[in-house]
Motif scaffolding. Structure first.
Motif, PDB file in Angstrom:
ATOM      1  N   VAL A   1     -19.421 -14.971 -17.860  1.00 49.03           N
ATOM      2  CA  VAL A   1     -17.613 -15.791 -18.943  1.00 49.03           C
ATOM      3  C   VAL A   1     -18.754 -16.761 -19.017  1.00 49.03           C
ATOM      4  O   VAL A   1     -18.145 -16.954 -20.635  1.00 49.03           O
TER       5      VAL A   1
ATOM      6  N   ARG B   1     -20.456 -15.684 -22.647  1.00 47.63           N
ATOM      7  CA  ARG B   1     -19.546 -16.124 -23.771  1.00 47.63           C
ATOM      8  C   ARG B   1     -17.976 -16.950 -24.048  1.00 47.63           C
ATOM      9  O   ARG B   1     -17.914 -16.951 -24.842  1.00 47.63           O
ATOM     10  N   ASP B   2     -18.337 -17.921 -22.801  1.00 54.32           N
ATOM     11  CA  ASP B   2     -17.197 -19.025 -22.900  1.00 54.32           C
ATOM     12  C   ASP B   2     -18.099 -20.166 -23.093  1.00 54.32           C
ATOM     13  O   ASP B   2     -18.623 -20.820 -21.858  1.00 54.32           O
TER      14      ASP B   2
ATOM     15  N   PHE C   1     -13.360 -10.244 -19.198  1.00 56.44           N
ATOM     16  CA  PHE C   1     -13.118 -11.545 -19.778  1.00 56.44           C
ATOM     17  C   PHE C   1     -12.233 -11.688 -20.411  1.00 56.44           C
ATOM     18  O   PHE C   1     -11.934 -11.086 -21.339  1.00 56.44           O
TER      19      PHE C   1
ATOM     20  N   ASP D   1     -10.153 -14.433 -22.377  1.00 57.21           N
ATOM     21  CA  ASP D   1     -10.440 -15.663 -22.028  1.00 57.21           C
ATOM     22  C   ASP D   1      -8.522 -15.944 -22.459  1.00 57.21           C
ATOM     23  O   ASP D   1      -7.923 -15.798 -23.575  1.00 57.21           O
TER      24      ASP D   1
ATOM     25  N   ASN E   1     -18.346  -5.298 -19.707  1.00 58.90           N
ATOM     26  CA  ASN E   1     -18.910  -6.405 -20.436  1.00 58.90           C
ATOM     27  C   ASN E   1     -17.606  -6.734 -21.757  1.00 58.90           C
ATOM     28  O   ASN E   1     -18.345  -7.220 -23.116  1.00 58.90           O
TER      29      ASN E   1
ATOM     30  N   THR F   1     -15.050  -8.307 -23.544  1.00 63.14           N
ATOM     31  CA  THR F   1     -14.148  -9.300 -23.905  1.00 63.14           C
ATOM     32  C   THR F   1     -12.468  -9.503 -24.324  1.00 63.14           C
ATOM     33  O   THR F   1     -13.020  -8.675 -25.724  1.00 63.14           O
TER      34      THR F   1
ATOM     35  N   TYR G   1      -9.247 -11.947 -26.236  1.00 61.58           N
ATOM     36  CA  TYR G   1      -8.236 -13.383 -25.702  1.00 61.58           C
ATOM     37  C   TYR G   1      -7.359 -12.518 -25.745  1.00 61.58           C
ATOM     38  O   TYR G   1      -6.768 -11.764 -25.475  1.00 61.58           O
TER      39      TYR G   1
ATOM     40  N   ILE H   1     -15.571  -6.259 -28.736  1.00 60.77           N
ATOM     41  CA  ILE H   1     -15.020  -7.665 -28.095  1.00 60.77           C
ATOM     42  C   ILE H   1     -13.752  -7.306 -28.949  1.00 60.77           C
ATOM     43  O   ILE H   1     -13.377  -6.554 -30.579  1.00 60.77           O
TER      44      ILE H   1
ATOM     45  N   PHE I   1     -23.507 -11.003 -28.551  1.00 60.48           N
ATOM     46  CA  PHE I   1     -22.396 -11.089 -27.848  1.00 60.48           C
ATOM     47  C   PHE I   1     -22.141 -12.089 -29.773  1.00 60.48           C
ATOM     48  O   PHE I   1     -22.901 -12.897 -29.694  1.00 60.48           O
TER      49      PHE I   1
END
Length: 235
Positions: free
Chosen positions: A12, A15-16, A78, A80, A95, A97, A99, A126, A180
């Motif tokens: 995490v 990526r953040d 993940f 976010d 993996n 991601t 949002y 993503i 990423f």
């Protein structure tokens, strides 16, 4: 188990960049939502559906993230921020991601049976904020779904999808192999080509419009054919 948790928190953090430590990441609603989902999914697989739903609803109350207990989720997933909905038959690879305000939604089955109604998301995908990925479609490995895109068809590996209804933009190989890229909506990559092409088209149309205006003004100022004939007769 502890090593697995540390690996997840580190994934995490890669990526953040916002958190200063793993302890901060432990407060993320997406981390808690995934933890609740792991427990709910275990109960769902054991056919303890009511208990699975109970855990699901408790997790949704605390995190504002609704993951159906039947959804299958891989490693290092993940979310976010949150406000995300993931349907029962969704399958998510490793993996991935997502949002905020994303929906992995289903379509109404026409045969009266549940079946596969939700998307299958490949590894390293993503999905940008506000995106809606709908139906039993497949989103290929390393694909990117731009913010607010509406995706209802299969997405090729490495494609970037933008707009409503989403369309694909070409991604150079050197971008595709990046580990990423945040947010899933490139601002200085494939989308720029689309913007530049649109700007050129607008400039061309404006030039054509100016030319037409000039021709109209010439026609207005030119004498009418009848007037020209009378002038010749008078002379």
């Amino acid at each position: 188990m502890l090593k697995g948790l540390i690996d997840y928190l580190d994934s995490v953090h890669r990526r953040d960049p916002a958190p200063r430590s793993r302890w901060e990441i432990l407060l993320y609603p997406g981390v808690w939502a995934l933890g609740f989902h792991r427990a709910a999914h275990w109960l769902f697989e054991a056919k303890l559906y009511f208990l699975a739903r109970l855990v699901n609803h408790f997790g949704r109350f605390l995190t504002a993230i609704d993951i159906h207990p039947g959804a299958r989720i891989g490693k290092h997933f993940f979310i976010d921020h949150g406000f995300t909905v993931i349907g029962e038959t969704a399958e998510i690879g490793d993996n991935v991601t997502i949002y905020q305000c994303v929906t992995l939604g289903g379509t109404n089955p026409t045969n009266g049976k549940g079946g596969k109604r939700h998307p299958t998301i490949g590894d390293n995908v993503i999905i940008g904020s506000g995106a809606q990925v709908i139906g039993p479609i497949t989103v290929g490995t390393r694909a990117r779904i731009g913010a607010n895109a509406v995706v209802t068809d299969d997405v090729a590996e490495g494609a970037t999808m933008i707009g409503m209804k989403a369309r694909s933009t070409l991604v150079p190989a050197e971008e595709w192999i990046k580990e990423f890229i945040p947010y899933g909506t490139p601002c200085d990559e494939p989308c720029e080509d689309q913007v530049a092409e649109g700007a050129k088209r607008i400039e061309s149309l404006e030039a054509d419009l100016e030319l037409l205006k000039a021709q109209i003004e010439q026609l207005k100022s030119a004498p009418a054919p009848e007037t020209a004939r009378r002038s010749g007769t008078d002379s």
